[in-house]
Write an enzyme that holds these catalytic residues in place. Structure first.
Site, PDB file in Angstrom:
ATOM      1  N   HIS A 140       5.238  -1.969  -0.370  1.00 37.70           N
ATOM      2  CA  HIS A 140       4.797  -3.411  -0.619  1.00 37.70           C
ATOM      3  C   HIS A 140       5.595  -4.170  -1.582  1.00 37.70           C
ATOM      4  O   HIS A 140       5.397  -3.991  -2.716  1.00 37.70           O
ATOM      5  CB  HIS A 140       3.310  -3.541  -0.899  1.00 37.70           C
ATOM      6  CG  HIS A 140       2.550  -3.135   0.236  1.00 37.70           C
ATOM      7  ND1 HIS A 140       1.725  -4.052   0.859  1.00 37.70           N
ATOM      8  CD2 HIS A 140       1.925  -1.987   0.483  1.00 37.70           C
ATOM      9  CE1 HIS A 140       1.081  -3.327   1.728  1.00 37.70           C
ATOM     10  NE2 HIS A 140       1.173  -2.237   1.653  1.00 37.70           N
TER      11      HIS A 140
ATOM     12  N   CYS B 132       4.182  -2.910   5.643  1.00 36.40           N
ATOM     13  CA  CYS B 132       3.431  -1.636   5.949  1.00 36.40           C
ATOM     14  C   CYS B 132       2.638  -1.795   7.287  1.00 36.40           C
ATOM     15  O   CYS B 132       3.441  -1.459   8.176  1.00 36.40           O
ATOM     16  CB  CYS B 132       2.246  -2.260   4.921  1.00 36.40           C
ATOM     17  SG  CYS B 132       0.968  -0.649   4.778  1.00 36.40           S
TER      18      CYS B 132
ATOM     19  N   GLU C  89       5.106  -7.544  -2.121  1.00 37.22           N
ATOM     20  CA  GLU C  89       4.764  -8.864  -2.219  1.00 37.22           C
ATOM     21  C   GLU C  89       3.314  -9.127  -3.049  1.00 37.22           C
ATOM     22  O   GLU C  89       3.267 -10.181  -3.524  1.00 37.22           O
ATOM     23  CB  GLU C  89       4.205  -9.303  -0.906  1.00 37.22           C
ATOM     24  CG  GLU C  89       2.910  -8.720  -0.237  1.00 37.22           C
ATOM     25  CD  GLU C  89       2.935  -7.343   0.355  1.00 37.22           C
ATOM     26  OE1 GLU C  89       1.963  -6.941   0.761  1.00 37.22           O
ATOM     27  OE2 GLU C  89       3.824  -6.462   0.054  1.00 37.22           O
TER      28      GLU C  89
END
Length: 231
Positions: free
Chosen positions: A169, A83, A171
């Site tokens: 994302h 990001c 994670e």
């Protein structure tokens, strides 16, 4: 093997990427940009994490991260940017970052053909649902290979075979998504996304992302380790 992890906000850490890195024997050296020095010396790789900041913000944290990534590229260190980290990586590589139509919540990401043989992304389904929270997007940096895109923006690229930028994302745990949407809930609603729906989707997608984030981090660590071994 020590990785520099550049963190921008206290609630945006490695998340699902942390256990596989530790399992691979990586020493994680986490620095908070804007507070701690983010010098790449004595590190085998760099991971630049997301943040609430935009890449155009004139803050010490954004400037320090961009400089660290530029140095890491010059030294040919493996890099993973996520990001904001990916946007700053694109800029460090001579690319352009621009405002885009905001993407929030779980959005469809489609892999480009090059992803099927990419060292990190191979084996992913051609289409997947990934968490997004951004109003800026990167254009493809010079010499980079596009790997994925959404309806409104490029979503992943690879530079020189050893540096990756991901706009989406991989994670966050469900708990991280739940915490994030409390912070960005107003922005999500303005863009037609209900925060509660994002948390529900996080629970639904959790098995997929737990497995793939582990694979991603393990592959990244393995690539770094293989480069570090003597010929």
């Amino acid at each position: 093997m020590k990785f520099l992890v550049i963190q921008h906000d206290s609630d945006k850490g490695l998340g699902l990427l942390a256990p596989p890195l530790y399992h691979a024997g990586v020493e994680v050296d986490t620095r908070l940009a804007g507070r701690d020095p983010v010098d790449v010396d004595d590190h085998a790789a760099v991971i630049a994490l997301p943040g609430l900041a935009d890449p155009v913000d004139g803050t010490a944290a954004v400037a320090a991260t961009r400089t660290a990534l530029r140095t890491a590229l010059e030294r040919k260190l493996p890099i993973l940017g996520i990001c904001l980290g990916a946007e700053l990586l694109a800029e460090a590589a001579g690319g352009v970052v621009r405002p885009c139509r905001p993407e929030y919540g779980y959005c469809r990401v489609t892999l480009d053909p090059a992803a099927s043989t990419d060292p990190l992304l191979h084996g992913l389904p051609r289409e997947l649902q990934a968490f997004q929270a951004h109003g800026f997007a990167f254009e493809l940096p010079p010499g980079a290979v596009p790997l994925a895109r959404s309806e409104h923006s490029l979503q992943a690229f690879r530079l020189a075979g050893r540096a990756w930028g991901l706009q989406f994302h991989p994670e966050p745990t469900v708990e991280m998504v739940a915490a994030w949407v409390r912070t960005i809930g107003a922005s999500m609603r303005r863009n037609g996304v209900a925060p509660a729906d994002a948390v529900r989707r996080a629970r639904e997608e959790a098995p997929f992302w737990a497995g793939w984030a582990s694979e991603l981090a393990g592959r990244f660590a393995g690539a770094v380790l293989s480069e570090a071994r003597p010929a």
